[in-house]
Enzyme design. Structure first.
Site, PDB file in Angstrom:
ATOM      1  CB  SER A   1      45.898  22.158  20.444  1.00 19.32           C
ATOM      2  OG  SER A   1      47.096  21.762  20.706  1.00 19.32           O
TER       3      SER A   1
ATOM      4  CD  GLU B   1      37.176  59.450  46.834  1.00 20.12           C
ATOM      5  OE1 GLU B   1      37.090  60.199  45.880  1.00 20.12           O
ATOM      6  OE2 GLU B   1      37.513  58.254  46.485  1.00 20.12           O
TER       7      GLU B   1
END
Length: 842
Positions: A386, A111
């Site tokens: 499908s 950081e």
């Protein structure tokens, strides 16, 4: 001549003089430019100073209480009622002296490696970020120090604006004047979100690894240090792959900044992240109301900005329908609605508002006891089977080629293009021949779907799907029947299907309508609707999908709700041959079963299956659970709600097609009623040719009546040949009249002969035969026959008649009051209508 030329010395003097004059002019010009820039700079600095001063003046106070305590966020349902107030966090506070050095180094490397060298603002890092922002746009790269992040998370909104950055820098400087570096670091690591409601590195160590901070190893420390960048996306319980990649980046940064050696980095990167995580059964629960829905809300909020829903004091207006959500959860968590085969059986459900795309309910899994677990409604990527056919095949066929619902396709053996002898097969390994597109979709025939995408074109199919929110980096012909490489989620399927139900308008499904910040700023997060298909495409596809649910041949009958207009499609996927062998999969078993469908009000997509593909859904009713879930959910939310049918747009027209014609032809006036199909066409694209297969019925030929005196019966025979009669049998209607009396129906038959027994001797019979098929009737064929009577005596040469009294009348002397050859019980020779075959008739 010499006067016309200057000496070299003269030319040098002249050139030198010209250069000096030029230099004097140039110098004067640059002085003016620099002076102008200087003045502009002073004015800019003054203006900038005034602007900064005004911005700083509006900066929030440095409230010490907010440094430690989060501000809760309120989550509201669709009607504005609070459903949850998120603020109670799980956090075990750790003081600076108890933070392991390795943990501190991991955080600094990730950081803010210069944390202990700056005064709250890292100018070196800031310059690099400014260059990146000018190059790639403001906000493309951050320069926030740990101090600035503490300020942002405690006092400010997360918008990437210049105003916020200036205020952030000012507060960071103030914070550095008030607190030591160690105290600021302590606040930072205790305030950081570790996903969900988990805050702080000490809590994270306990939740994810079941350890104290001082017990963590290098690779575990790196996991915690990497979480704050995107805690919900790097949650190792939910996304172990993402978390592992982020961990490895942290380890690389630690090596880059000299905190660990290359050997230590590589050894830690080799350790599987899941190897030391807390086991599933031992994980700490985080029970929230409507957990699956709020799970989506949290993810969605993070997409709209760098918000922490647990600490930023947001008011979040959502699309939730609490009643629908409660019903969906009950349907998944219990066996009250559906009887599930076992506890491992999973399901994911998304319920949308068809018109707006608003998510009304989410069923994330059947694991009630696991909070923020894997969400099968939004996170799963399974092949759709499908259910993809309207999206990749038949929808595009209507959109790009204007096929009507009557378009004829032939279910037959075919091959994929360019794949040698690879053939798609139907689920039943049979072929049904020619059928309409409606029937092909409703019956879910695979060969017709592949033929359709071949004609549509892969590029068109991909374009159509992507507009519906189905991402496809690539596309191949097997995609036509659901063989997608990456798979889809129920959320994506619901969004795609809703566009068909909403006249071709697509709205990306969403849960968050509006975010209100602590300062009252409102952020509208509602996506815009987009037109993704023609209205005729939406309607024709919908009408075909209605047949898939309500027709006798549709595969989605178990999802039907009587009286409710529903369009939808089933879908199952298959195992590979290798999987069948490896997992010992029985015949007919499938890994996934889907149903997606909609009404004009609601759209729902349901996936069912198991987390691991080696666990199969056996053939039978378990493969219908997706349909049953859809049926019950749609029926519940539609109760006492008016649900109009889908309205045909002006761009379509009804057409009457003659069944069996290929290509489809219009039915003629002579087409049998049972062979007339009412279908839809895109206006202006209906078939023009009228079928001539069934013309007016021919008159029966060679109609003959012969009398057999020995048997006393009349035999009627005729011939008939009509094209198409094999598909719809012709019946013959025979009637007759005696002695010009009333005509009466004798019988109807498919045969080409009839016996009339015991005719009246001496009678004159007139017979008619008419060919019929449905409502069609031919003109009659007519024959007349006179029945001889041997008992009647012809007049002799003397003019005497056969009765001997000269008048041919019965004088009663023979004791018989009736004419010879007549039956007493039928003196008028008329038919017995109740029994045409009665021997006393005629």
């Amino acid at each position: 001549m010499s006067e016309k030329y200057q000496s070299r010395e003269d030319r040098r003097k002249q050139l030198s003089s010209q250069k000096k004059k030029g230099k004097r002019k140039s110098a004067g010009l640059w002085k003016k430019v620099f002076l102008s820039i200087f003045i502009i700079g002073i004015i800019g600095a003054i203006a900038g100073g005034i602007t900064v001063a005004m911005i700083v003046k509006d900066t929030p106070e440095l409230d010490e209480a907010l440094l430690k305590d989060p501000v809760s966020s309120k989550i509201l349902d669709k009607d504005g009622n609070v459903i949850d107030e998120v603020g109670a966090v799980k956090r075990d506070y750790v003081v600076y002296d108890d933070i392991p050095k390795l943990m501190e180094e991991a955080v600094l490397a990730t950081e803010d490696v210069r944390f202990y060298k700056h005064n709250g603002i890292d100018l070196i890092r800031l310059v690099g970020a400014v260059i990146a922002n000018f190059t790639n746009g403001f906000g493309s790269e951050g320069a926030s120090t740990i101090t600035q992040q503490v300020v942002k998370n405690s006092f400010l909104s997360t918008e990437k604006t210049l105003t916020r950055k200036i205020q952030e820098a000012w507060l960071a400087y103030q914070l550095e004047q008030k607190y030591t570096k160690e105290k600021i670091f302590e606040i930072y690591v205790n305030k950081n979100l570790m996903s969900g409601r988990i805050h702080g590195i000490k809590t994270g160590a306990d939740v994810y690894f079941g350890k104290g901070l001082d017990e963590l190893k290098l690779h575990e420390v790196a996991v915690l240090a990497g979480l704050p960048q995107s805690p919900n996306n790097y949650n190792p319980f939910i996304y172990p792959d993402r978390a592992e990649k982020r961990r490895n980046i942290v380890l690389r940064l630690m090596n880059q900044h000299g905190f660990i050696s290359k050997e230590e980095m590589e050894a830690a990167q080799e350790i599987p992240i899941e190897s030391t995580l807390v086991k599933k059964e031992d994980r700490i629960l985080d029970e929230n109301p409507y957990d699956s829905f709020i799970d989506v809300v949290i993810d969605e909020v993070s997409k709209h900005g760098d918000y922490d829903i647990y600490t930023d004091g947001l008011t979040i207006h959502t699309t939730l329908d609490p009643k629908a959500q409660t019903y969906v959860e009950n349907a998944l968590y219990t066996n009250e609605v559906i009887e599930y085969p076992d506890e491992k059986f999973q399901a994911g459900v998304v319920l949308l508002d068809t018109k707006t795309g608003e998510i009304r309910a989410v069923g994330g899994s059947r694991n009630k006891e696991i909070s923020r677990g894997f969400n099968y409604a939004t996170d799963t990527k399974r092949q759709p089977g499908s259910t993809i056919k309207p999206i990749l095949d038949y929808g595009p066929a209507v959109e790009f080629m204007k096929w009507g619902t009557y378009h004829i396709l032939e279910d037959k053996p075919i091959k994929y293009s360019g794949k040698g002898n690879v053939q798609p097969h139907n689920w039943d390994n049979k072929y049904m021949g020619a059928m309409t597109m409606r029937e092909a979709l409703a019956r879910s025939r695979n060969t017709t779907a592949v033929q359709t995408i071949q004609q549509v074109g892969l590029e068109n199919a991909q374009q159509f799907a992507e507009k519906l929110g189905i991402p496809l980096d690539e596309i191949y012909e097997p995609y036509a029947i659901g063989g997608l490489k990456e798979g889809v989620s129920p959320l994506q399927m619901a969004g795609a299907y809703s566009a068909f139900g909403n006249n071709g308008f697509y709205t990306e499904p969403y849960t968050v309508k509006k975010i209100v910040l602590r300062d009252g700023t409102e952020i509208d997060t509602m996506p815009e609707q987009e037109i993704v298909m023609k209205d005729y495409t939406a309607f024709l596809t919908t009408d075909m999908l209605k047949s898939a649910v309500s027709s006798s041949y549709g595969t989605g009958g178990r999802a039907n709700v009587p009286g409710l207009p529903i369009a939808g499609k089933t879908g199952t996927t298959n195992y590979t041959d290798d999987e069948i062998k490896e997992y010992d999969i029985p015949r007919g078993a499938v890994p996934d079963a889907w149903f997606a469908g909609y009404t004009t009000n609601y759209t729902a997509a349901v996936w069912t299956g198991y987390e691991n593909r080696k666990n199969y859904i056996a053939s039978g009713d378990n493969q219908k659970i997706a349909q049953y879930l859809f049926k019950n959910i749609i029926e519940y939310v539609s109760k006492d709600v008016e649900t109009p049918d889908f309205t045909a747009p002006k761009t379509v027209q009804r057409v009457k097609i003659e069944k069996g014609t290929n290509p489809a032809q219009l039915a003629s006036e002579f087409t049998p009623k049972e062979l007339v199909l009412t279908e839809w066409a895109v206006k202006g694209n209906a078939p023009q040719e009228i079928s001539t297969k069934y013309e007016k019925l021919d008159i029966p030929r060679q109609f003959v009546a012969t009398y057999d005196e020995l048997l006393n019966e009349i035999k009627l025979t005729w011939d008939f040949e009509q094209k198409g009669s094999e598909n719809s049998p012709v019946e013959f209607e025979i009637s007759g009249a005696l002695d010009e009396g009333a005509e009466q129906l004798l019988t109807k038959t498919t045969e080409k002969e009839l016996l009339v027994t015991k005719p009246v001797l001496g009678g004159i019979y007139t017979f008619k035969v008419i060919a019929t098929r449905g409502e069609l009737r031919s003109d009659p064929a007519i024959v007349t026959i006179e029945i001889p009577d041997s008992s009647i005596i012809d007049e002799n040469e003397n003019g005497e008649d056969d009765w001997g009294d000269g008048n041919g009348q019965d004088n009663g002397e023979n004791g018989d009051d009736t004419e010879p050859g007549r039956e007493e019980d039928n003196p008028d020779g008329q038919l017995d209508e109740d029994n045409p075959e009665n021997e006393n008739n005629w």
